[in-house]
Design an enzyme around this catalytic site. Structure first.
Site, PDB file in Angstrom:
ATOM      1  CD  GLU A 280      41.506  35.154  38.011  1.00  0.00           C
ATOM      2  OE1 GLU A 280      42.176  35.564  37.043  1.00  0.00           O
ATOM      3  OE2 GLU A 280      40.934  35.909  38.794  1.00  0.00           O
TER       4      GLU A 280
ATOM      5  CG  ASP B 226      48.110  39.008  34.132  1.00  0.00           C
ATOM      6  OD1 ASP B 226      46.881  38.851  34.194  1.00  0.00           O
ATOM      7  OD2 ASP B 226      48.922  38.338  34.789  1.00  0.00           O
TER       8      ASP B 226
ATOM      9  CE1 TYR C 287      48.798  31.255  35.659  1.00  0.00           C
ATOM     10  CE2 TYR C 287      50.371  30.449  34.033  1.00  0.00           C
ATOM     11  CZ  TYR C 287      49.262  31.208  34.355  1.00  0.00           C
ATOM     12  OH  TYR C 287      48.609  31.894  33.366  1.00  0.00           O
TER      13      TYR C 287
END
Ligand code: GLA
Length: 385
Positions: free
Chosen positions: A36, A172, A222
């Site tokens: 991650e 993604d 982020y």
């Protein structure tokens, strides 16, 4: 989960725009087993596509107008191909991709698009990447532009940067486009080499708990994390000019920088360096079906994301801890960008319902919140329906 068929999509399209669509595309959401916040650091990730997906039905127009309908919001948005700009709505995931096609030199004739799906929004399962991939795939068909999947992935990612303002990595979109049933994808985000790893996990199931929160920090923090990592690399390069990314750095190299970096930058770097190493070891665990060892690594990842990378939140920490109390759980961690969304849990076969019951009760009693539970079923990547 309700399944959505080609007939459902055709009927839906007909009810909004007269006539039938030219094409229908399905693009799935994803989980990530481990790895991650490593993608934009040019490290490794291990995602798998799930059966929940976004569906778009499209038809070409020749008048330079885009007509969009999101069935799940019951909202329409129209746009002029000559004036594409972010709208701060769901439409950006579609218009942003259309804009990428124009930027690549393909004049858009206009189109109609109906969208629906069953990926829970804001749950860290990449519903936005799935929309972008579905639209990229659909426009590529409609315009006969001949891009391959990797080129479409890059256009989808560029759309997210330009229209949603999130400097996301490639995971993604890559997962949504390249997913394969019963497999995870081990992707090297620097070379873009990848290999499918069987996701057999004999005797175990994957379960997701949706925290049902999405904190507003998600996209701003982020981008900050990405900057902090870049700052770390720049400082490390003063002594190690040969490194280009945190994956080139060992814990020993980093340790010497502890007092020479801002504290937050050091913490972010140490998490990423550890996570890359952990992911590679986790692939061996998966391949040898050593699920207990894999589970421990998931727990370490959660601790790192929570304490060193600081992208978790009380709800996610609670859900992960509440699951680990159960004797049939081997590992639990937050999944995706963080600040809300889901936790992913490895649970021994036969105990999923019991776990779901105890975690839901605890979440309601202690956090006064409701969790939704999803059983992970893997599926193939983007395709025409
Ligand atoms: C979000 C981003 C991905 C990735 C994950 C964290 O899902 O879109 O690119 O960085 O967060 O691993």
């Amino acid at each position: 989960m309700n399944t959505i068929s080609k007939d459902d999509l055709t009927r839906l399209f007909q009810s909004v725009f007269d006539g039938t669509p030219d094409l229908i595309v399905r693009s799935p959401g994803r989980i990530n087993l481990i790895g991650e916040h490593t993608d934009y650091n040019n490290g490794f990730v291990l995602p798998a596509t799930i059966s929940q997906a976004v569906y778009v039905a499209m038809r070409r127009r020749e008048d330079g107008v885009i007509h969009l309908y999101a069935a799940d919001y019951e909202e329409k948005v129209n746009a002029d191909v000559a004036a594409l700009a972010p709208t701060a709505t769901w439409a950006d995931y579609i218009l942003g991709v259309a804009d990428q096609f124009q930027k690549a030199g393909h004049a858009l004739p206009g189109f109609e698009l109906v969208m629906t799906g069953n990926i829970p929004m804001g749950a860290g399962l990449s519903s936005s990447a799935a929309i972008e991939c579905a639209v990229a795939f659909g426009l590529n068909e409609m315009l006969q532009t001949g891009y391959d999947r990797l080129q479409l992935v890059k256009m989808a990612q560029a759309a997210e940067h330009a229209f949603a303002g999130v400097r996301c990595g490639i995971m993604d979109m890559f997962a949504s486009m390249f997913g394969k049933k019963d497999h995870a994808i081990l992707l090297d985000c620097r070379s873009l080499d990848y290999r499918y790893v069987p996701l057999a996990m004999d005797g175990y199931n994957l379960l997701l708990f949706n925290s049902n929160v999405k904190h507003s920090l998600a996209s701003s923090e982020y981008n900050v994390r990405r900057q902090e990592c870049e700052e770390g690399v720049a400082l490390l390069q003063t002594e190690y000019p040969e490194i280009s990314d945190l994956r080139d750095v060992t814990q020993e190299m980093l340790a010497a920088f502890e007092g020479r970096m801002p504290r937050n930058v050091f913490k972010r770097c140490s998490y990423v360096v550890g996570e890359n190493a952990r992911l590679l070891a986790a692939c061996d665990d998966l391949e040898s079906n050593n699920i207990a060892a894999l589970g421990k690594k998931l727990n370490q990842t959660h601790a790192g994301l929570s304490e060193a990378y600081e992208v978790s939140c009380p709800e996610l920490d609670f859900l992960a801890q509440a699951a680990l109390v159960h004797p049939a759980v081997e590992g639990a961690r937050m999944v995706g960008g963080g600040f809300g969304g889901c936790t992913i849990n490895i649970v021994r076969e036969g105990f999923a319902d019991d776990l779901a019951g105890s975690v839901s009760n605890a979440y309601r009693q202690k956090m006064d919140k409701i969790t939704e539970v999803y059983h992970v079923v893997t599926d193939d990547g983007t395709s025409l329906l």
